[in-house]
Design a protein around this motif. Sequence first.
Motif, PDB file in Angstrom:
ATOM      1  N   ARG A   2       0.742  -1.356   0.143  1.00  0.00           N
ATOM      2  CA  ARG A   2       0.076   0.010  -0.133  1.00  0.00           C
ATOM      3  C   ARG A   2       0.667   1.248  -0.059  1.00  0.00           C
ATOM      4  N   SER A   3       2.128   1.336   0.848  1.00  0.00           N
ATOM      5  CA  SER A   3       2.830   2.441   0.818  1.00  0.00           C
ATOM      6  C   SER A   3       3.518   2.677  -0.715  1.00  0.00           C
ATOM      7  N   ARG A   4       3.772   1.387  -1.168  1.00  0.00           N
ATOM      8  CA  ARG A   4       4.331   1.665  -2.618  1.00  0.00           C
ATOM      9  C   ARG A   4       3.261   2.486  -3.594  1.00  0.00           C
ATOM     10  N   SER A   5       2.098   1.876  -3.366  1.00  0.00           N
ATOM     11  CA  SER A   5       1.041   2.303  -4.261  1.00  0.00           C
ATOM     12  C   SER A   5       0.905   3.961  -4.094  1.00  0.00           C
ATOM     13  N   LEU A   6       0.985   4.249  -2.819  1.00  0.00           N
ATOM     14  CA  LEU A   6       0.665   5.709  -2.271  1.00  0.00           C
ATOM     15  C   LEU A   6       1.708   6.539  -2.614  1.00  0.00           C
ATOM     16  N   ALA A   7       3.316   5.941  -2.603  1.00  0.00           N
ATOM     17  CA  ALA A   7       4.412   6.824  -3.111  1.00  0.00           C
ATOM     18  C   ALA A   7       4.100   6.841  -4.665  1.00  0.00           C
ATOM     19  N   ARG A   8       3.581   5.964  -5.566  1.00  0.00           N
ATOM     20  CA  ARG A   8       3.523   5.976  -6.890  1.00  0.00           C
ATOM     21  C   ARG A   8       2.483   7.176  -7.334  1.00  0.00           C
ATOM     22  N   TYR A   9       1.192   7.142  -6.489  1.00  0.00           N
ATOM     23  CA  TYR A   9       0.334   8.486  -6.773  1.00  0.00           C
ATOM     24  C   TYR A   9       0.895   9.718  -6.253  1.00  0.00           C
ATOM     25  N   LEU A  10       1.777   9.589  -5.320  1.00  0.00           N
ATOM     26  CA  LEU A  10       2.363  10.931  -4.903  1.00  0.00           C
ATOM     27  C   LEU A  10       3.255  11.407  -6.018  1.00  0.00           C
ATOM     28  N   LEU A  11       4.214  10.356  -6.500  1.00  0.00           N
ATOM     29  CA  LEU A  11       5.161  10.870  -7.589  1.00  0.00           C
ATOM     30  C   LEU A  11       4.233  11.402  -8.684  1.00  0.00           C
ATOM     31  N   TRP A  12       2.999  10.838  -9.259  1.00  0.00           N
ATOM     32  CA  TRP A  12       2.243  11.235 -10.373  1.00  0.00           C
ATOM     33  C   TRP A  12       1.795  12.587 -10.282  1.00  0.00           C
ATOM     34  N   LEU A  13       1.365  12.761  -8.912  1.00  0.00           N
ATOM     35  CA  LEU A  13       1.125  14.259  -8.470  1.00  0.00           C
ATOM     36  C   LEU A  13       2.099  15.086  -8.693  1.00  0.00           C
ATOM     37  N   LEU A  14       3.050  14.875  -8.181  1.00  0.00           N
ATOM     38  CA  LEU A  14       4.419  15.870  -8.144  1.00  0.00           C
ATOM     39  C   LEU A  14       4.786  16.195  -9.481  1.00  0.00           C
ATOM     40  N   LEU A  15       4.542  15.037 -10.638  1.00  0.00           N
ATOM     41  CA  LEU A  15       5.032  15.357 -11.804  1.00  0.00           C
ATOM     42  C   LEU A  15       3.852  16.040 -12.772  1.00  0.00           C
ATOM     43  N   THR A  16       2.638  15.724 -12.345  1.00  0.00           N
ATOM     44  CA  THR A  16       1.692  16.285 -13.326  1.00  0.00           C
ATOM     45  C   THR A  16       1.478  17.685 -12.692  1.00  0.00           C
ATOM     46  N   ALA A  17       1.526  17.981 -11.523  1.00  0.00           N
ATOM     47  CA  ALA A  17       1.088  19.348 -10.993  1.00  0.00           C
ATOM     48  C   ALA A  17       1.366  20.634 -11.741  1.00  0.00           C
ATOM     49  N   PRO A  18       2.897  20.680 -12.090  1.00  0.00           N
ATOM     50  CA  PRO A  18       3.451  21.798 -12.529  1.00  0.00           C
ATOM     51  C   PRO A  18       2.665  22.137 -13.994  1.00  0.00           C
ATOM     52  N   GLY A  19       2.500  21.125 -14.624  1.00  0.00           N
ATOM     53  CA  GLY A  19       1.887  20.898 -16.140  1.00  0.00           C
ATOM     54  C   GLY A  19       0.467  21.534 -16.054  1.00  0.00           C
ATOM     55  N   ALA A  20      -0.337  21.065 -14.706  1.00  0.00           N
ATOM     56  CA  ALA A  20      -1.676  21.346 -14.663  1.00  0.00           C
ATOM     57  C   ALA A  20      -1.794  22.966 -14.491  1.00  0.00           C
ATOM     58  N   VAL A  21      -0.883  23.108 -13.441  1.00  0.00           N
ATOM     59  CA  VAL A  21      -0.815  24.753 -13.109  1.00  0.00           C
ATOM     60  C   VAL A  21      -0.558  25.660 -14.380  1.00  0.00           C
ATOM     61  N   LEU A  22       0.471  25.150 -15.271  1.00  0.00           N
ATOM     62  CA  LEU A  22       0.997  26.000 -16.281  1.00  0.00           C
ATOM     63  C   LEU A  22      -0.145  25.979 -17.446  1.00  0.00           C
ATOM     64  N   LEU A  23      -1.060  24.972 -17.613  1.00  0.00           N
ATOM     65  CA  LEU A  23      -2.072  24.911 -18.314  1.00  0.00           C
ATOM     66  C   LEU A  23      -3.236  25.860 -17.895  1.00  0.00           C
ATOM     67  N   TRP A  24      -3.544  25.819 -16.668  1.00  0.00           N
ATOM     68  CA  TRP A  24      -4.736  26.519 -16.075  1.00  0.00           C
ATOM     69  C   TRP A  24      -4.222  28.214 -16.249  1.00  0.00           C
ATOM     70  N   ARG A  25      -2.967  28.508 -15.956  1.00  0.00           N
ATOM     71  CA  ARG A  25      -2.313  30.046 -16.208  1.00  0.00           C
ATOM     72  C   ARG A  25      -2.774  30.383 -17.528  1.00  0.00           C
ATOM     73  N   TYR A  26      -2.123  29.543 -18.631  1.00  0.00           N
ATOM     74  CA  TYR A  26      -2.178  29.917 -19.840  1.00  0.00           C
ATOM     75  C   TYR A  26      -3.747  30.058 -20.249  1.00  0.00           C
TER      76      TYR A  26
END
Length: 197
Positions: A2-26
């Motif tokens: 479960r901790s590995r799955s949580l870490a994977r989700y957190l990593l995806w969140l960390l990787l996608t958040a800047p792109g989502a923010v950039l797209l929203w700002r644009y």
Amino acid sequence: MRSRSLARYLLWLLLTAPGAVLLWRYSSGSVFYGEVIHLSGQGAVWLLIMAMAVSPLRLLFASAPWTPTLLRCRRYLGVASFAYAALHTGIYLARKQSGERILAEGLEPGLLTGWIALTIFLPLALSSNDWSVRLLRRWWKRLHRAVYLAAALVFAHWYLTAFDPADGLYHLAFLTALEALRLVLARSRRRQASQAL
């Protein structure tokens, strides 16, 4: 598990958040087309360098306990790099809209190198999963060696299209140094292994 799955989700969140923010700002008009094109492209390159840095780091710190985690993250970094490159391309296409103009510009060296790189990255991103590794077996590794050609084309694209190519050259120099380190360490490891026989 479960901790590995949580870490994977957190990593995806960390990787996608800047792109989502950039797209929203644009979309809200707080950043302009030139900025979002530059930042999305730069994000793709940073993630590509991080993915390609895994092998030299594993060779350099072979006994470190965190290297297996780094190896597991490499595919995520590669897929995220492709996602930012796709965002970069999507924004360009949405801006141009005209198929004639896109085709005419796409035949120019600066954009042609980018299109070829994206085409190479597509099968790499689609095959970055366990099922593809099992299906392709030894061919998986051979396929993914195409990342070196794609990376060279990415930097050619950056150099040919940037107003100031110096930033791209700094990134290229850093990646070249990493790859040179990887080759030296791999050769040293092979030499040690042959001497041990």
